[in-house]
Design a protein around this motif. Structure first.
Motif, PDB file in Angstrom:
ATOM      1  N   LYS A  48     -10.949  17.520   0.469  1.00  0.00           N
ATOM      2  CA  LYS A  48     -11.523  16.317  -0.272  1.00  0.00           C
ATOM      3  C   LYS A  48     -10.525  15.286  -0.729  1.00  0.00           C
ATOM      4  N   ARG A  49      -9.242  15.877  -0.663  1.00  0.00           N
ATOM      5  CA  ARG A  49      -8.108  14.840  -1.064  1.00  0.00           C
ATOM      6  C   ARG A  49      -7.221  14.256  -0.140  1.00  0.00           C
ATOM      7  N   VAL A  50      -6.860  13.312   0.287  1.00  0.00           N
ATOM      8  CA  VAL A  50      -6.084  13.105   1.654  1.00  0.00           C
ATOM      9  C   VAL A  50      -4.787  13.635   1.509  1.00  0.00           C
ATOM     10  N   THR A  51      -4.364  14.367   2.694  1.00  0.00           N
ATOM     11  CA  THR A  51      -3.049  15.250   2.720  1.00  0.00           C
ATOM     12  C   THR A  51      -2.442  14.729   3.900  1.00  0.00           C
ATOM     13  N   PHE A  52      -0.987  14.358   3.926  1.00  0.00           N
ATOM     14  CA  PHE A  52      -0.249  14.207   4.914  1.00  0.00           C
ATOM     15  C   PHE A  52       0.883  15.055   5.494  1.00  0.00           C
ATOM     16  N   TYR A  53       1.323  14.892   6.421  1.00  0.00           N
ATOM     17  CA  TYR A  53       2.690  15.635   6.736  1.00  0.00           C
ATOM     18  C   TYR A  53       3.744  14.703   6.542  1.00  0.00           C
ATOM     19  N   SER A  54       4.709  14.840   5.712  1.00  0.00           N
ATOM     20  CA  SER A  54       5.776  13.991   5.242  1.00  0.00           C
ATOM     21  C   SER A  54       6.899  14.296   6.063  1.00  0.00           C
ATOM     22  N   ARG A  55       7.197  13.179   7.122  1.00  0.00           N
ATOM     23  CA  ARG A  55       8.218  13.507   8.053  1.00  0.00           C
ATOM     24  C   ARG A  55       9.627  13.840   7.414  1.00  0.00           C
ATOM     25  N   SER A  68      -0.741  11.548  -9.841  1.00  0.00           N
ATOM     26  CA  SER A  68      -2.166  11.906  -9.921  1.00  0.00           C
ATOM     27  C   SER A  68      -3.249  10.497  -9.377  1.00  0.00           C
ATOM     28  N   ASN A  69      -2.677   9.717  -8.394  1.00  0.00           N
ATOM     29  CA  ASN A  69      -3.382   8.518  -7.961  1.00  0.00           C
ATOM     30  C   ASN A  69      -3.645   9.260  -6.555  1.00  0.00           C
ATOM     31  N   PHE A  70      -4.864  10.063  -6.671  1.00  0.00           N
ATOM     32  CA  PHE A  70      -5.378  10.825  -5.345  1.00  0.00           C
ATOM     33  C   PHE A  70      -6.098   9.813  -4.507  1.00  0.00           C
ATOM     34  N   LEU A  71      -6.098   9.932  -3.337  1.00  0.00           N
ATOM     35  CA  LEU A  71      -7.174   9.439  -2.344  1.00  0.00           C
ATOM     36  C   LEU A  71      -8.370  10.446  -2.094  1.00  0.00           C
ATOM     37  N   ASN A  72      -9.303  10.302  -2.689  1.00  0.00           N
ATOM     38  CA  ASN A  72     -10.529  10.997  -2.518  1.00  0.00           C
ATOM     39  C   ASN A  72     -11.317  10.601  -1.193  1.00  0.00           C
ATOM     40  N   LEU A  73     -11.391  11.674  -0.317  1.00  0.00           N
ATOM     41  CA  LEU A  73     -11.890  11.464   0.879  1.00  0.00           C
ATOM     42  C   LEU A  73     -13.563  11.267   0.978  1.00  0.00           C
TER      43      LEU A  73
END
Length: 209
Positions: A48-55, A68-73
């Protein structure tokens, strides 16, 4: 979105990556664009925290892992071509590393984001009521009780009506702002919000259409 849907998406177009547009669930503002592989999307849905694939880093990257500035899904959806994700989230702080709420800057706004300020107003009112800062009009009116708040809504309603027929536009706008503030506070005293009012309007519209 469910985990068992992930493999049905069109991962081939972007060499295993899908663009993911992140939108603020509260005010509709587009916060950022990132890319997800299957693992990043599974992690996002699971934790429930937005995770990406870093290119650039060639690894999974959870937004906020250092700041700590999370994006809460809140929710996730796939577009009609199965190759672009829309992520709605509630941010813990500024999304951009430059300190702005959006990576596209804070200057760009829409009517929707302006109206969404009402949600921020509710948050400010909640904070004033909770913390009771010295000199706060909101805290003082809250302490006066529901009857006084209802009286103020009535007074402000009359002032809006009078301004509509006797005053220039700026005066009417000011009185309407006062009415919205006091109405929001009164709703909170009943553990209600402007969202409940909007839901009622939507229900009425649906019944007539």
């Amino acid at each position: 979105m469910k985990l068992d849907q992930i493999d049905s998406f069109d991962w081939s177009k972007g060499d295993g990556l899908l663009p993911a547009v992140v939108q603020d669930a509260t005010n509709g503002r587009v916060l950022m664009l990132g890319y997800m592989n299957r693992e990043a999307l599974r992690k996002t849905l699971g934790e429930k925290r937005v995770t990406f694939y870093s290119r650039s880093k060639q690894r999974l990257w959870t937004k906020g892992e250092t700041s700590s500035n999370f994006l809460n899904l809140v929710d996730a959806a796939i577009d009609c071509d199965n190759d672009t994700l829309l992520i709605t989230a509630r941010p813990d702080g500024p999304t951009c590393h430059n300190g702005t709420d959006s990576c596209f800057g804070d200057a760009i706004g829409t009517t929707a984001t302006q109206l969404a300020f009402l949600s921020r107003l509710e948050s400010v009112i909640e904070k004033r009521v909770s913390e009771r800062p010295e000199g706060s009009y909101t805290a003082r009116l809250w302490a006066d009780g529901k009857t006084r708040m209802a009286q103020k809504v009535g007074e402000e309603g009359v002032e809006v009506a009078l301004a509509a027929v006797t005053q220039p536009d700026d005066k009417l706008i000011g009185e309407a702002a006062d009415l919205l503030f006091h109405l929001t506070l009164l709703l909170k005293s009943r553990e209600l919000s402007l969202a409940h009012v909007v839901a009622e309007l939507e229900k009425r519209h649906a019944a007539k259409s």
